[in-house]
Design a protein around this motif. Structure first.
Motif, PDB file in Angstrom:
ATOM      1  N   VAL A  95     125.423  84.497  89.913  1.00 51.14           N
ATOM      2  CA  VAL A  95     125.970  83.173  89.650  1.00 51.14           C
ATOM      3  C   VAL A  95     124.883  82.178  90.029  1.00 51.14           C
ATOM      4  CG1 VAL A  95     127.753  81.476  90.234  1.00 51.14           C
ATOM      5  CG2 VAL A  95     128.327  83.910  90.150  1.00 51.14           C
ATOM      6  N   CYS A  96     124.462  81.348  89.068  1.00 53.44           N
ATOM      7  CA  CYS A  96     123.333  80.441  89.287  1.00 53.44           C
ATOM      8  C   CYS A  96     123.768  78.981  89.149  1.00 53.44           C
ATOM      9  CB  CYS A  96     122.215  80.724  88.288  1.00 53.44           C
ATOM     10  SG  CYS A  96     121.458  82.347  88.481  1.00 53.44           S
ATOM     11  N   TYR A  97     123.160  78.163  89.968  1.00 57.97           N
ATOM     12  CA  TYR A  97     123.358  76.715  89.891  1.00 57.97           C
ATOM     13  C   TYR A  97     122.107  76.098  89.282  1.00 57.97           C
ATOM     14  CZ  TYR A  97     124.115  71.900  91.489  1.00 57.97           C
ATOM     15  OH  TYR A  97     124.272  70.543  91.545  1.00 57.97           O
ATOM     16  N   ASN A  98     122.278  75.239  88.295  1.00 56.16           N
ATOM     17  CA  ASN A  98     121.137  74.609  87.609  1.00 56.16           C
ATOM     18  C   ASN A  98     120.186  75.638  86.992  1.00 56.16           C
ATOM     19  OD1 ASN A  98     121.978  71.998  88.070  1.00 56.16           O
ATOM     20  ND2 ASN A  98     120.743  71.729  89.915  1.00 56.16           N
ATOM     21  N   HIS A  99     120.731  76.774  86.558  1.00 57.47           N
ATOM     22  CA  HIS A  99     119.971  77.803  85.846  1.00 57.47           C
ATOM     23  C   HIS A  99     118.886  78.471  86.683  1.00 57.47           C
ATOM     24  CE1 HIS A  99     121.971  76.327  82.289  1.00 57.47           C
ATOM     25  NE2 HIS A  99     121.420  75.148  82.413  1.00 57.47           N
ATOM     26  N   GLN A 100     118.806  78.198  87.990  1.00 54.64           N
ATOM     27  CA  GLN A 100     117.715  78.797  88.753  1.00 54.64           C
ATOM     28  C   GLN A 100     118.093  79.176  90.185  1.00 54.64           C
ATOM     29  OE1 GLN A 100     114.584  75.900  88.861  1.00 54.64           O
ATOM     30  NE2 GLN A 100     115.820  74.314  89.817  1.00 54.64           N
ATOM     31  N   ASP A 101     119.020  78.447  90.798  1.00 60.30           N
ATOM     32  CA  ASP A 101     119.368  78.721  92.195  1.00 60.30           C
ATOM     33  C   ASP A 101     120.562  79.681  92.250  1.00 60.30           C
ATOM     34  OD1 ASP A 101     117.494  76.851  93.491  1.00 60.30           O
ATOM     35  OD2 ASP A 101     118.675  75.325  92.454  1.00 60.30           O
ATOM     36  N   ALA A 102     120.299  80.913  92.712  1.00 61.16           N
ATOM     37  CA  ALA A 102     121.362  81.912  92.785  1.00 61.16           C
ATOM     38  C   ALA A 102     122.317  81.596  93.930  1.00 61.16           C
ATOM     39  CB  ALA A 102     120.765  83.298  92.969  1.00 61.16           C
ATOM     40  N   GLN A 145     123.587  69.161  96.680  1.00 59.74           N
ATOM     41  CA  GLN A 145     123.878  68.919  95.268  1.00 59.74           C
ATOM     42  C   GLN A 145     125.217  69.540  94.866  1.00 59.74           C
ATOM     43  OE1 GLN A 145     120.393  70.623  93.466  1.00 59.74           O
ATOM     44  NE2 GLN A 145     119.173  68.757  93.685  1.00 59.74           N
ATOM     45  N   ILE A 146     125.474  70.725  95.377  1.00 55.75           N
ATOM     46  CA  ILE A 146     126.736  71.388  95.075  1.00 55.75           C
ATOM     47  C   ILE A 146     127.910  70.601  95.652  1.00 55.75           C
ATOM     48  CG2 ILE A 146     128.112  73.459  95.547  1.00 55.75           C
ATOM     49  CD1 ILE A 146     125.497  75.045  95.457  1.00 55.75           C
ATOM     50  N   LYS A 147     127.747  70.101  96.870  1.00 55.04           N
ATOM     51  CA  LYS A 147     128.802  69.296  97.490  1.00 55.04           C
ATOM     52  C   LYS A 147     129.076  68.033  96.668  1.00 55.04           C
ATOM     53  CE  LYS A 147     130.227  67.086 101.794  1.00 55.04           C
ATOM     54  NZ  LYS A 147     130.710  65.882 101.105  1.00 55.04           N
ATOM     55  N   ASN A 152     133.009  65.575  92.906  1.00 56.08           N
ATOM     56  CA  ASN A 152     133.361  64.996  91.602  1.00 56.08           C
ATOM     57  C   ASN A 152     134.328  65.871  90.818  1.00 56.08           C
ATOM     58  OD1 ASN A 152     131.686  62.755  91.991  1.00 56.08           O
ATOM     59  ND2 ASN A 152     129.897  63.821  91.167  1.00 56.08           N
ATOM     60  N   GLY A 153     134.640  67.047  91.366  1.00 57.79           N
ATOM     61  CA  GLY A 153     135.651  67.900  90.746  1.00 57.79           C
ATOM     62  C   GLY A 153     135.140  68.953  89.780  1.00 57.79           C
ATOM     63  N   THR A 154     133.825  68.965  89.489  1.00 57.93           N
ATOM     64  CA  THR A 154     133.290  69.934  88.531  1.00 57.93           C
ATOM     65  C   THR A 154     131.949  70.470  89.022  1.00 57.93           C
ATOM     66  OG1 THR A 154     134.347  68.792  86.670  1.00 57.93           O
ATOM     67  CG2 THR A 154     132.601  70.353  86.143  1.00 57.93           C
ATOM     68  N   LEU A 155     131.799  71.785  88.955  1.00 55.99           N
ATOM     69  CA  LEU A 155     130.550  72.438  89.345  1.00 55.99           C
ATOM     70  C   LEU A 155     129.941  73.087  88.105  1.00 55.99           C
ATOM     71  CD1 LEU A 155     128.789  73.111  91.836  1.00 55.99           C
ATOM     72  CD2 LEU A 155     130.049  75.275  92.012  1.00 55.99           C
ATOM     73  N   HIS A 156     128.649  72.815  87.881  1.00 58.31           N
ATOM     74  CA  HIS A 156     127.964  73.323  86.691  1.00 58.31           C
ATOM     75  C   HIS A 156     127.152  74.560  87.062  1.00 58.31           C
ATOM     76  CE1 HIS A 156     129.065  69.469  84.944  1.00 58.31           C
ATOM     77  NE2 HIS A 156     128.484  68.879  85.988  1.00 58.31           N
ATOM     78  N   VAL A 157     127.569  75.702  86.567  1.00 53.52           N
ATOM     79  CA  VAL A 157     126.916  76.960  86.931  1.00 53.52           C
ATOM     80  C   VAL A 157     126.658  77.798  85.674  1.00 53.52           C
ATOM     81  CG1 VAL A 157     127.928  77.022  89.239  1.00 53.52           C
ATOM     82  CG2 VAL A 157     129.127  78.116  87.329  1.00 53.52           C
ATOM     83  N   GLY A 158     126.087  78.972  85.895  1.00 52.11           N
ATOM     84  CA  GLY A 158     125.843  79.924  84.822  1.00 52.11           C
ATOM     85  C   GLY A 158     125.769  81.324  85.377  1.00 52.11           C
ATOM     86  N   LEU A 159     125.772  82.304  84.501  1.00 53.47           N
ATOM     87  CA  LEU A 159     125.610  83.702  84.884  1.00 53.47           C
ATOM     88  C   LEU A 159     124.310  84.226  84.300  1.00 53.47           C
ATOM     89  CD1 LEU A 159     129.124  85.364  84.331  1.00 53.47           C
ATOM     90  CD2 LEU A 159     128.056  84.745  86.497  1.00 53.47           C
ATOM     91  N   LEU A 185     128.534  76.628  82.156  1.00 54.15           N
ATOM     92  CA  LEU A 185     129.884  76.888  82.655  1.00 54.15           C
ATOM     93  C   LEU A 185     130.303  75.750  83.578  1.00 54.15           C
ATOM     94  CD1 LEU A 185     129.519  80.695  83.482  1.00 54.15           C
ATOM     95  CD2 LEU A 185     130.029  79.597  81.293  1.00 54.15           C
ATOM     96  N   ASP A 186     131.237  74.948  83.138  1.00 58.54           N
ATOM     97  CA  ASP A 186     131.745  73.840  83.943  1.00 58.54           C
ATOM     98  C   ASP A 186     133.013  74.292  84.655  1.00 58.54           C
ATOM     99  OD1 ASP A 186     129.713  72.208  83.024  1.00 58.54           O
ATOM    100  OD2 ASP A 186     130.894  71.442  81.356  1.00 58.54           O
ATOM    101  N   VAL A 187     132.886  74.493  85.969  1.00 51.53           N
ATOM    102  CA  VAL A 187     134.018  74.961  86.768  1.00 51.53           C
ATOM    103  C   VAL A 187     134.749  73.741  87.322  1.00 51.53           C
ATOM    104  CG1 VAL A 187     134.738  76.345  88.734  1.00 51.53           C
ATOM    105  CG2 VAL A 187     132.772  77.063  87.359  1.00 51.53           C
ATOM    106  N   ARG A 188     135.996  73.573  86.905  1.00 49.44           N
ATOM    107  CA  ARG A 188     136.807  72.441  87.371  1.00 49.44           C
ATOM    108  C   ARG A 188     137.746  72.922  88.479  1.00 49.44           C
ATOM    109  NH1 ARG A 188     137.311  67.624  85.339  1.00 49.44           N
ATOM    110  NH2 ARG A 188     136.360  68.271  83.369  1.00 49.44           N
TER     111      ARG A 188
END
Length: 212
Positions: A95-102, A145-147, A152-159, A185-188
């Motif tokens: 599970v990655c945040y901003n396409h690079q941070d696992a 950044q994640i906080k 804001n209610g939405t976390l932008h991630v990817g696999l 992947l927008d996680v609400r």
């Protein structure tokens, strides 16, 4: 004299055998190269298809750390080719945040797909997902950044998947290293519950690199 003739004949026979062996080797190599060029999956439409069917997270505390979160994904692996068999070795998924941070990782058991077959795979990411209790280290700036996104209610991630894939056709096989990506992947989140699910249409296609 007879001994000399025998030695000479033996030398000629050895030379003939050597030449025949070289010709046979060259022929086998040529046939192999032709077969590889003709039947290889390289340059064709990618036989492997991956779709994300579902994705959710629970026990996520963005105010403290994300290491205790439980991420769950269901992926569909499909083989759209009519002849190739596809085998995937044990692989890592992140599970990655901003396409690079696992943020979390999981090991997935090997799977096999016959021609025109598909299989659903459930993947659980948790504190022991990668074995040995080890999870990716997350920098403080990433946590901030994640906080911010979580507030804001939405976390932008990817696999991101790291695969070793074998394509087999009769006696021939080809092995490739592939890094498919399920991005955007927008996680609400449900308010105050630490539970989130992706928004948008399901299932959604993941990007699988072409074979080169």
């Amino acid at each position: 004299m007879a001994s000399f003739k025998t030695i000479k004949c033996g030398s000629i026979c050895q030379m003939v055998i050597l030449v025949l062996a070289l010709v046979a080797g060259a022929a086998i190599l040529t046939v192999g190269l032709v077969m590889n060029s003709k039947y290889s999956p390289k340059g064709q439409q990618q036989p492997l298809v991956i779709r994300l069917n579902s994705f959710r997270v629970s026990d996520l505390n963005v105010s403290n750390s994300v290491s205790g979160a439980n991420w769950d994904a269901t992926l569909l692996f499909g083989n759209r080719h009519q002849v190739f068999e596809i085998s995937i070795q044990t692989f890592e998924t992140f599970v990655c945040y901003n396409h690079q941070d696992a943020l979390s990782c999981a090991l997935v058991e090997p799977l096999h797909l016959g021609p025109k077959k598909q299989k659903l795979v459930h993947i659980s990411f948790n504190a022991t997902g990668c074995g040995g209790g080890e999870q990716p280290f997350i920098e403080d700036i990433v946590l901030k950044q994640i906080k911010r996104d979580g507030d804001n209610g939405t976390l932008h991630v990817g696999l991101m998947l790291h695969l070793q894939v074998t394509f087999k056709k009769g006696p021939w096989s080809w092995v490739y290293e592939l890094n498919p990506l399920c991005s955007g992947l927008d996680v609400r989140f449900m308010s105050g519950a630490g539970v989130g699910m992706i928004t948008g249409d399901d299932p959604r296609p993941c990007s699988v690199p072409l074979l080169h």
